[in-house]
Design an enzyme around this catalytic site. Structure first.
Site, PDB file in Angstrom:
ATOM      1  N   LYS A  80      31.705  38.689 -24.507  1.00 36.00           N
ATOM      2  CA  LYS A  80      30.386  37.853 -24.255  1.00 36.00           C
ATOM      3  C   LYS A  80      30.481  36.689 -25.508  1.00 36.00           C
ATOM      4  CE  LYS A  80      25.770  38.080 -22.830  1.00 36.00           C
ATOM      5  NZ  LYS A  80      24.525  39.173 -22.794  1.00 36.00           N
ATOM      6  N   SER A 155      22.385  37.989 -18.336  1.00 39.58           N
ATOM      7  CA  SER A 155      22.964  37.186 -18.930  1.00 39.58           C
ATOM      8  C   SER A 155      24.431  37.160 -19.078  1.00 39.58           C
ATOM      9  CB  SER A 155      22.229  36.815 -20.457  1.00 39.58           C
ATOM     10  OG  SER A 155      22.648  38.015 -21.237  1.00 39.58           O
ATOM     11  N   SER A 179      21.016  42.702 -19.078  1.00 37.74           N
ATOM     12  CA  SER A 179      21.963  41.700 -19.094  1.00 37.74           C
ATOM     13  C   SER A 179      23.664  42.505 -18.791  1.00 37.74           C
ATOM     14  CB  SER A 179      21.917  40.929 -20.342  1.00 37.74           C
ATOM     15  OG  SER A 179      20.911  39.934 -20.040  1.00 37.74           O
TER      16      SER A 179
HETATM   17  N1  GLN Z   1      17.078  38.988 -18.070  1.00 40.61           N
HETATM   18  C1  GLN Z   1      16.248  39.464 -19.216  1.00 40.61           C
HETATM   19  C2  GLN Z   1      15.954  38.345 -20.066  1.00 40.61           C
HETATM   20  O1  GLN Z   1      16.043  37.368 -19.804  1.00 40.61           O
HETATM   21  C3  GLN Z   1      17.196  40.314 -19.706  1.00 40.61           C
HETATM   22  C4  GLN Z   1      18.309  39.564 -20.701  1.00 40.61           C
HETATM   23  C5  GLN Z   1      19.116  40.378 -21.425  1.00 40.61           C
HETATM   24  O2  GLN Z   1      19.247  41.653 -21.078  1.00 40.61           O
HETATM   25  N2  GLN Z   1      19.918  39.965 -22.500  1.00 40.61           N
HETATM   26  O3  GLN Z   1      15.305  38.464 -21.064  1.00 40.61           O
END
Ligand code: GLN
Length: 492
Positions: A80, A155, A179
């Site tokens: 990532k 994400s 994410s």
């Molecule tokens: N979708 C969640 C957020 O927007 C989790 C994101 C993540 O785990 N980095 O914060």
């Protein structure tokens, strides 16, 4: 003959050691996949062709010399783009860091290099890992390999998509509220969030430091365990890194679930969860029961408030973490006459709308007069969530639930409704607040042919138990569907 890009890490490792394939062969198979899937997927922000080939050659020489650094040696792995890689651009999908080349490797990255992994490139994400679809990336949305009009989740959507199509054999992402597990579920691969502290956060661009964890994506449970083994370990550069004895990850995989106590979480089987996903979860619970597990219903009463608490704690921490990106030392500076003006212009130009919203929310939640009502209250809810888990684990070994409330949704479907987007993580956030490990395993597809993820949660440092149950779920699910993009060149 199986295309080399479709091999599991375990099988590729066998073939590397028997001399049937070389690391260069595996890299070339991944490169071929990249060439015909990337125009449709956009899973990568950077592909490091030269670096990958050079590493593959070094690894092949090591194999010939009898040097073996373990199961990841010679395996093509994607990262990532919020994991710092020395000499390779790292942007967190933000204009703020566009073109930034870190002068150092994060610890997880360094561990992978030492393990002989062939690092393929950097994958797309929602800006600074804030989002559930990759639509918040400043560099364009990634697509779902099962249906390119849909999101891959987020994400870490690029990592999930890449593993699903075989443009990498394994990948890493970060999970703050879901994410890793959410995109894994939407792309039909295994995704795992370790116990908080198991993998060093040094060199992971911080979102919410009390929640962020690096973890693996793979096409099998065993591969995921091997990937995690490659990066876990105490690190003096991260004060929250775990110091005790590390759990073993692969020795329980064959043990099955006979006699284990499995709790299905009542609050995550409600009407707001798609009925096909609930049915698939129930069906797997029945199979676990047939396989000898004792399946009971359990309650996590405070999980109802977990999402709201998360959306105060995570933005609060992000507002502090992202304060350094002001154009002075960090971030792409927009020049201006005064320092204040320079900072304001830099931040306005560098951050996208969702990141801006989070910073504003977080700053508000932490401000004098509101701190107790918002941030303090959210921390109290976090304590209650932890206590709920502790109570549930008095009578169970693991908990199960759906990973997501829906399968992959259409691009654009939730971009105008942040709350609907936030709800994507309703099943995954509780384990982040508790700091516990959790995994998503694909168990089937819905009537549209989109993958469904099944979540397993375990107490802190319960990775061995988590992978054990996940391996049984994988056997019982017999999930073998692959996205059309991965199957043949002709279909795209
Ligand atoms: N979708 C969640 C957020 O927007 C989790 C994101 C993540 O785990 N980095 O914060």
């Amino acid at each position: 003959m199986t295309d080399l890009a479709d091999l599991s890490i375990v099988e590729a490792g066998r073939q590397l050691r028997s001399g049937d394939v070389t690391a260069v062969d595996l890299w070339e198979a991944a490169a071929t996949r990249i060439a015909y899937t990337e125009p449709h997927l956009h899973a990568f922000l950077t592909v490091d062709r030269e670096g990958a080939l050079a590493t593959a050659k070094v690894v092949d020489a090591a194999f010939r010399a009898g040097e073996d650094a373990g199961p990841l040696q010679g395996i093509p792995i994607a990262l990532k783009d919020n994991m710092c890689t020395k000499g390779l651009a790292t942007t967190a999908s933000s204009r703020m860091l566009e073109g930034w080349v870190p002068p150092y490797d994060g610890t997880a990255v360094a561990n992978l290099r030492n393990a002989g992994a062939v690092l393929v490139g950097k994958t797309n994400l929602d800006e600074f890992a804030m989002g559930s679809s990759t639509e918040n990336s400043a560099f364009g949305t990634s697509r779902n390999p099962w249906d390119v009009d849909r999101v891959p989740g987020g994400s870490s959507g690029g990592s999930a998509g890449s593993v699903a199509v075989g443009s990498s054999m394994g990948a890493f992402g970060s999970d703050t509220g879901g994410s890793i597990r959410q995109p894994a579920a939407l792309c039909g691969v295994v995704g795992m969030k370790p116990t908080y502290g198991l993998v060093s956060r040094y060199g992971l661009i911080a979102f919410a430091s009390s929640l962020d964890q690096i973890g693996p994506f793979a096409r099998s449970v065993e591969d995921a365990a091997l990937l995690l083994e490659g990066v876990a370990g105490h690190d003096i550069h991260d004060a929250t890194s775990y110091r005790g004895e590390y759990p073993t990850l692969t020795d329980g995989l064959e043990k099955g679930v006979k006699g284990l106590r499995v709790g299905i979480v009542k609050e995550l089987m409600v009407d707001a969860i798609d009925s096909e996903i609930r049915a698939a979860t129930r069906a797997m619970a029945d199979k676990l029961s047939d396989a000898g597990a004792d399946v009971v219903e359990v309650s996590l009463p405070s999980s109802e408030y977990a999402l709201s608490a998360y959306y105060l704690i995570a933005p609060a921490e992000c507002s502090a973490n992202l304060a350094r990106l002001d154009g002075v030392r960090y971030g792409n500076r927009v020049p201006a006459d005064t320092t204040d003006e320079m900072m304001a212009k830099t931040r306005a130009a560098g951050f996208g709308p969702e990141v801006t919203r989070r910073i504003l929310l977080g700053t508000y939640a932490l401000s004098a007069g509101y701190y107790d009502a918002f941030y303090g209250q959210a921390q109290r809810v976090r304590t209650l969530v932890r206590q709920d888990f502790a109570t549930a684990y008095e009578q169970t070994d693991v908990l199960i639930s759906p990973t997501t409330p829906t399968t992959a949704f259409e691009i654009g479907a939730k971009t105008d409704d942040p709350i609907a987007m936030y709800y994507s993580d309703v099943c995954t956030i509780p384990s982040n607040l508790a700091g516990d490990p959790s995994i998503s395993v694909p168990v089937g597809v819905d009537t549209r042919g989109l993958p469904i993820g099944f979540q397993i949660m375990a107490p802190a440092l319960g990775e061995s138990m988590l992978f054990r149950v996940a391996a049984e779920v994988e056997r019982l699910a017999e999930f073998s569907a692959r996205p059309s993009l991965a199957v043949s060149k002709e279909t795209v």
